[in-house]
Design an enzyme around this catalytic site. Structure first.
Site, PDB file in Angstrom:
ATOM      1  CB  SER A  53     -11.287 -10.585  -3.334  1.00 51.90           C
ATOM      2  OG  SER A  53     -11.499 -10.385  -1.899  1.00 51.90           O
ATOM      3  CG  HIS A 112      -7.219  -2.466   0.600  1.00 48.69           C
ATOM      4  ND1 HIS A 112      -7.517  -3.014   1.616  1.00 48.69           N
ATOM      5  CD2 HIS A 112      -7.880  -3.224  -0.390  1.00 48.69           C
ATOM      6  CE1 HIS A 112      -7.712  -4.421   1.518  1.00 48.69           C
ATOM      7  NE2 HIS A 112      -8.213  -4.313   0.147  1.00 48.69           N
ATOM      8  CE1 TYR A 125      -3.862  -2.225   0.202  1.00 47.68           C
ATOM      9  CE2 TYR A 125      -2.572  -3.356   1.663  1.00 47.68           C
ATOM     10  CZ  TYR A 125      -3.590  -3.359   0.931  1.00 47.68           C
ATOM     11  OH  TYR A 125      -4.523  -4.215   0.651  1.00 47.68           O
ATOM     12  N   PRO A 140     -11.235  -0.440  -2.914  1.00 48.72           N
ATOM     13  CG  PRO A 140     -11.195  -2.208  -1.925  1.00 48.72           C
ATOM     14  CD  PRO A 140     -10.717  -1.040  -1.639  1.00 48.72           C
TER      15      PRO A 140
HETATM   16  N1  COA Z   1     -19.843 -29.667   1.271  1.00 49.70           N
HETATM   17  C1  COA Z   1     -20.864 -29.075   1.814  1.00 49.70           C
HETATM   18  N2  COA Z   1     -20.758 -27.658   2.354  1.00 49.70           N
HETATM   19  C2  COA Z   1     -19.237 -27.073   2.143  1.00 49.70           C
HETATM   20  C3  COA Z   1     -18.339 -27.701   1.551  1.00 49.70           C
HETATM   21  C4  COA Z   1     -18.594 -29.139   1.226  1.00 49.70           C
HETATM   22  N3  COA Z   1     -17.738 -30.031   0.880  1.00 49.70           N
HETATM   23  N4  COA Z   1     -17.344 -27.207   1.823  1.00 49.70           N
HETATM   24  C5  COA Z   1     -17.566 -25.931   2.214  1.00 49.70           C
HETATM   25  N5  COA Z   1     -18.820 -26.067   2.815  1.00 49.70           N
HETATM   26  C6  COA Z   1     -19.747 -24.814   3.286  1.00 49.70           C
HETATM   27  C7  COA Z   1     -18.892 -24.336   4.474  1.00 49.70           C
HETATM   28  O1  COA Z   1     -19.202 -25.016   5.641  1.00 49.70           O
HETATM   29  C8  COA Z   1     -19.615 -22.806   4.635  1.00 49.70           C
HETATM   30  O2  COA Z   1     -20.755 -23.030   5.134  1.00 49.70           O
HETATM   31  P1  COA Z   1     -21.817 -21.639   5.768  1.00 49.70           P
HETATM   32  O3  COA Z   1     -22.272 -21.006   4.308  1.00 49.70           O
HETATM   33  O4  COA Z   1     -22.806 -22.305   6.224  1.00 49.70           O
HETATM   34  O5  COA Z   1     -20.990 -20.782   6.211  1.00 49.70           O
HETATM   35  C9  COA Z   1     -19.962 -22.546   3.119  1.00 49.70           C
HETATM   36  O6  COA Z   1     -19.854 -23.741   2.222  1.00 49.70           O
HETATM   37  C10 COA Z   1     -18.634 -21.629   2.363  1.00 49.70           C
HETATM   38  O7  COA Z   1     -17.579 -22.312   2.411  1.00 49.70           O
HETATM   39  P2  COA Z   1     -16.486 -22.287   1.222  1.00 49.70           P
HETATM   40  O8  COA Z   1     -17.148 -21.856  -0.120  1.00 49.70           O
HETATM   41  O9  COA Z   1     -15.710 -23.234   1.107  1.00 49.70           O
HETATM   42  O10 COA Z   1     -15.656 -20.814   1.486  1.00 49.70           O
HETATM   43  P3  COA Z   1     -15.154 -20.256   3.064  1.00 49.70           P
HETATM   44  O11 COA Z   1     -16.400 -19.576   3.177  1.00 49.70           O
HETATM   45  O12 COA Z   1     -14.509 -21.090   3.615  1.00 49.70           O
HETATM   46  O13 COA Z   1     -14.208 -19.085   2.361  1.00 49.70           O
HETATM   47  C11 COA Z   1     -12.239 -17.986   1.787  1.00 49.70           C
HETATM   48  C12 COA Z   1     -13.080 -19.108   1.849  1.00 49.70           C
HETATM   49  C13 COA Z   1     -11.208 -18.210   1.260  1.00 49.70           C
HETATM   50  C14 COA Z   1     -13.013 -16.790   1.131  1.00 49.70           C
HETATM   51  C15 COA Z   1     -12.147 -17.629   3.270  1.00 49.70           C
HETATM   52  O14 COA Z   1     -11.310 -18.458   3.846  1.00 49.70           O
HETATM   53  C16 COA Z   1     -11.447 -16.307   3.502  1.00 49.70           C
HETATM   54  O15 COA Z   1     -10.081 -16.288   3.645  1.00 49.70           O
HETATM   55  N6  COA Z   1     -12.114 -15.126   3.536  1.00 49.70           N
HETATM   56  C17 COA Z   1     -11.479 -13.853   3.615  1.00 49.70           C
HETATM   57  C18 COA Z   1     -11.259 -13.177   2.302  1.00 49.70           C
HETATM   58  C19 COA Z   1     -10.852 -11.824   2.421  1.00 49.70           C
HETATM   59  O16 COA Z   1     -10.394 -11.474   3.493  1.00 49.70           O
HETATM   60  N7  COA Z   1     -11.551 -11.149   1.251  1.00 49.70           N
HETATM   61  C20 COA Z   1     -11.324  -9.695   1.305  1.00 49.70           C
HETATM   62  C21 COA Z   1      -9.695  -9.189   1.331  1.00 49.70           C
HETATM   63  S1  COA Z   1      -9.834  -7.594   1.224  1.00 49.70           S
HETATM   64  C1  HC5 Z   2     -14.940  -4.257  -0.073  1.00 51.79           C
HETATM   65  C2  HC5 Z   2     -14.287  -5.587  -0.125  1.00 51.79           C
HETATM   66  C3  HC5 Z   2     -12.991  -5.315  -1.072  1.00 51.79           C
HETATM   67  C4  HC5 Z   2     -12.149  -6.404  -1.188  1.00 51.79           C
HETATM   68  C5  HC5 Z   2     -10.606  -6.011  -1.622  1.00 51.79           C
HETATM   69  C6  HC5 Z   2      -9.703  -7.113  -1.639  1.00 51.79           C
HETATM   70  O1  HC5 Z   2      -9.972  -8.287  -1.853  1.00 51.79           O
HETATM   71  O2  HC5 Z   2      -8.410  -6.722  -1.539  1.00 51.79           O
HETATM   72  C7  HC5 Z   2      -7.289  -7.680  -1.849  1.00 51.79           C
HETATM   73  C8  HC5 Z   2      -6.648  -7.428  -0.522  1.00 51.79           C
HETATM   74  C9  HC5 Z   2      -5.482  -8.585  -0.348  1.00 51.79           C
HETATM   75  O3  HC5 Z   2      -4.768  -8.370   0.351  1.00 51.79           O
HETATM   76  O4  HC5 Z   2      -5.828  -9.612  -0.749  1.00 51.79           O
HETATM   77  C10 HC5 Z   2      -6.612  -7.281  -2.851  1.00 51.79           C
HETATM   78  N1  HC5 Z   2      -7.234  -7.463  -4.311  1.00 51.79           N
HETATM   79  C11 HC5 Z   2      -8.397  -6.345  -4.459  1.00 51.79           C
HETATM   80  C12 HC5 Z   2      -6.039  -7.110  -5.193  1.00 51.79           C
HETATM   81  C13 HC5 Z   2      -7.712  -8.449  -4.553  1.00 51.79           C
END
Ligand code: COA
Ligand code: HC5
Length: 638
Positions: free
Chosen positions: A566, A354, A118, A131
């Site tokens: 994402s 961000h 950043y 974002p």
């Molecule tokens: N069979 C049936 N259900 C399943 C399954 C399977 N094999 N695998 C997963 N599921 C279910 C989970 O239990 C969960 O249930 P819920 O809806 O009741 O909570 C749902 O499906 C979603 O799981 P899944 O799709 O595997 O993904 P997740 O929710 O674990 O998310 C990531 C994965 C990578 C997105 C998450 O770990 C993460 O890191 N999120 C943060 C991302 C982030 O920070 N983004 C913004 C950045 S700025």
């Molecule tokens: C309002 C939610 C916006 C999501 C933003 C996001 O996913 O940023 C990522 C941050 C990171 O460290 O993975 C970076 N990305 C936009 C380049 C995927």
């Protein structure tokens, strides 16, 4: 010149399902902390981010390269990696340096990450880093409605702030493990400040006199609005309405210099312009008031009229960059960590800077605010005291500043012209279908994206998906590399008429499983990208020569993320968006709901090979075709 997401690396893996980040209001309030100090106790109980074993990362790095580099290139990289990791080699030395740093810091990565990803990233924050978030269209269509809604929204944010101030945000969980809550304390009362070569972030929430005002911008004019009564209670929605009306009638003229457009500039240019701007005492005071404020509310002017099917894509553009200097790009202060944006036509959303936080805490705040604004209009009695006038923040525009503004307008308009944004609601199914087939919905969507891309380009590309590292104290993100050998085998087989459906299903299952597995590796702090970055940073800090694995063409390819993705789930039916991280790539943000999926796909018009709407269409087809395949094929294991 492109960001760390296009310069850093990745890997591949395998594992069992685990749950996602639960929006905080869905978590039973047993873990609510009310007492000052409970937050610290929670934080202290979190594990530290581990440093993965060197050999593990090296092996996974090679696996990650397999689907995206040529065979010759890969064998050359294998030699470099062997040299790097051999006993007594430079890798070991860097690994020791990193382990040493891990022992002496709360989190060996976080500060470096904020700097590299950043504060030292010099492209404009607009489109390239900050974002946008689009809320469902609200039920108003005139100035009065805009003001009333803005007042309720501000009251809702202040309600959430009370929870933050009381350390009463319920702890969130991922896969049953408690998460670091630090980011909640970084999003309000903070602001990015441009520098000549590197920016900084200030957070006034923890100062001895925390701010009690927000900034409101209307017709490019900024106001400081005190949002607490003298007894410390937040202004009610009715009081806020009166104040916003005063602000609007004090800023009727729309021909003011859009000072805020300066914040859309390339960071070096803005850093230079910032010095010019803040030479003047009045300007300095106005800038300081914006930086110190709790958050910003942008009361936008009209945007170009569009048909209903274009509405969400245009709203995403409004949230991401404001439409250009003739529209609302100057009605912002993009350095502000949190800006809420409200138009007259019911459009509503946010833009966030961000550096201080990831999406999920911002989304939790916004979910709370939406819920708050929807609550019945309970009549809260407003105190009968006269309110002080909101303070207009004046700027003296010298010819030099005027020139900087004109340059910023020009650059912003080129960027606005360049961004191609398509919001697409996939309404055929959501998480329900992959779940019914016992597959991780996130992995299923990522594999659909791999298939969509392969169908368009006949090759696989380095793909970034954000993984949360918040299981660790002060954790931010690592990278899930969605393009794996398993995903490549699946996408290559899918349209191959010589393959049987049973084989395709088998390959899909393996690809989904590999993705879910790597996700678990990543959220467990064992992915490769931040580790490789950390090793490189040790070399930089210890002034060692940069190891060859980092100057290798395969490394550059691994970091050239043509798909930057994402998952950002929310309770409200909203869509988040961001720009691509390479000139010839796509940004894909998705919000999987139970029975539909909201996508925002972006690309750049200057790249002839990319088109946001085409990838969105290919995604739709891939998701539908994958469902059809699963429905038509009896599965051996079931
Ligand atoms: N069979 C049936 N259900 C399943 C399954 C399977 N094999 N695998 C997963 N599921 C279910 C989970 O239990 C969960 O249930 P819920 O809806 O009741 O909570 C749902 O499906 C979603 O799981 P899944 O799709 O595997 O993904 P997740 O929710 O674990 O998310 C990531 C994965 C990578 C997105 C998450 O770990 C993460 O890191 N999120 C943060 C991302 C982030 O920070 N983004 C913004 C950045 S700025
Ligand atoms: C309002 C939610 C916006 C999501 C933003 C996001 O996913 O940023 C990522 C941050 C990171 O460290 O993975 C970076 N990305 C936009 C380049 C995927």
């Amino acid at each position: 010149m492109w960001g760390i997401w296009s310069r850093t690396m990745v890997k591949v893996g395998m594992a069992k399902p685990c749950g996602l980040i639960k929006p905080c209001h869905l978590v039973k309030p047993v873990s609510v902390t009310r007492v000052t100090g409970r937050y610290l106790t929670h934080q202290k109980g979190l594990p530290s981010l581990p440093v993965p074993p060197l050999q593990q990362t090296c092996e996974r790095y090679i696996c990650a390269l397999e689907p995206i580099v040529e065979v010759d290139e890969l064998s050359h990289t294998k030699e470099l990696v062997d040299e790097f990791q051999k006993a007594g080699g430079v890798g070991e030395r860097l690994q020791k340096g990193l382990e040493n740093r891990a022992r002496n810091t709360e989190n060996w990565l976080s500060q470096w990450w904020v700097q590299v990803a950043y504060l030292e990233y010099r492209l404009p924050v607009v489109v390239h880093s900050s974002p946008g978030l689009v809320l469902p269209r609200m039920n108003f269509s005139d100035k009065q409605g805009q003001i009333r809604f803005a007042a309720k929204l501000i009251a809702g944010v202040l309600d959430f702030k009370t929870m933050i101030d009381n350390e009463a945000i319920p702890v969130e969980y991922l896969g049953g493990k408690p998460l670091c809550m630090n980011q909640y304390y970084e999003v309000l009362s903070s602001c990015r400040i441009p520098g000549r070569t590197r920016d900084s972030v200030v957070n006034h929430a923890k100062s001895s006199r925390p701010p009690i005002h927000i900034t409101v911008v209307h017709n490019f004019q900024f106001f400081s609005l005190a949002v607490y009564n003298s007894d410390g209670t937040p202004l009610t929605a009715d009081q806020l309405c009166i104040q916003l009306e005063r602000i609007c009638s004090d800023s009727l003229k729309a021909d003011m210099e859009p000072v805020g457009i300066l914040t859309t500039q390339h960071r070096d240019a803005w850093g230079k312009a910032y010095v010019n701007l803040t030479k003047d005492k009045t300007n300095r005071a106005s800038v300081s008031a914006i930086q110190r404020s709790i958050f910003t509310v942008c009361l936008d002017g009209a945007m170009p009229q569009v048909s209903d099917d274009m509405y969400r894509s245009c709203a995403a553009v409004q949230m991401l960059h404001g439409g250009g200097s003739q529209w609302n790009s100057g009605n912002r202060w993009f350095d502000k960590t949190l800006q809420f944006i409200i138009g007259e036509d019911g459009v509503c959303g946010a833009n966030y800077e961000h550096a201080p936080a990831e999406g999920p805490p911002i989304v939790a705040l916004i979910d709370h605010v939406v819920e708050y604004t929807r609550k019945s209009e309970e009549k809260v009695r407003s105190p009968m005291v006269p309110l002080p006038m909101p303070q207009k923040l004046h700027f003296n525009i010298t010819p030099e500043i005027k020139k900087d503004i004109e340059e910023a307008k020009h650059a912003m308009n080129i960027l606005a012209q360049d961004l191609d944004m398509k919001v697409y609601v996939f309404s055929h199914f959501g998480k329900n279908v992959p779940k019914a087939h016992k597959m991780s919905p996130d992995a299923f969507i990522q594999m659909a994206l791999q298939l969509a891309y392969y169908r368009m380009y006949q090759h696989c590309c380095a793909t970034y998906e954000s993984a949360s590292l918040r299981m660790f104290r002060l954790g931010r993100t690592d990278t899930i590399r969605s393009a794996s050998s398993a995903s490549a085998a699946f996408v290559k087989a899918f349209d191959d008429p010589s393959k049987q459906n049973t084989e395709k299903v088998d390959l899909l299952e393996k690809a989904v499983q590999a993705h879910r597995s790597y996700t678990n590796i990543a959220i467990g702090g064992q992915a490769i990208d931040r580790h490789l970055l950390g090793l490189k940073m040790v070399a930089v800090e210890e002034k060692l020569s940069i190891p060859k694995i980092y100057t290798d063409s395969a490394y550059a390819k691994a970091l050239h993320y043509k798909l930057s993705t994402s998952q950002v789930p929310s309770q409200t039916d909203c869509v988040m968006c961001f720009g691509p991280v390479v000139p010839d790539g796509y940004g894909v943000c998705y919000n999987p709901m139970n029975d539909h999926i909201n996508f925002a796909v972006s690309s750049f018009n200057t790249c002839e090979e990319t088109k946001a709407a085409h990838l969105a269409k290919a995604m739709e087809e891939a998701l539908l075709d994958m469902r059809t395949l699963l429905e038509q094929t009896p599965r051996a294991k079931l």
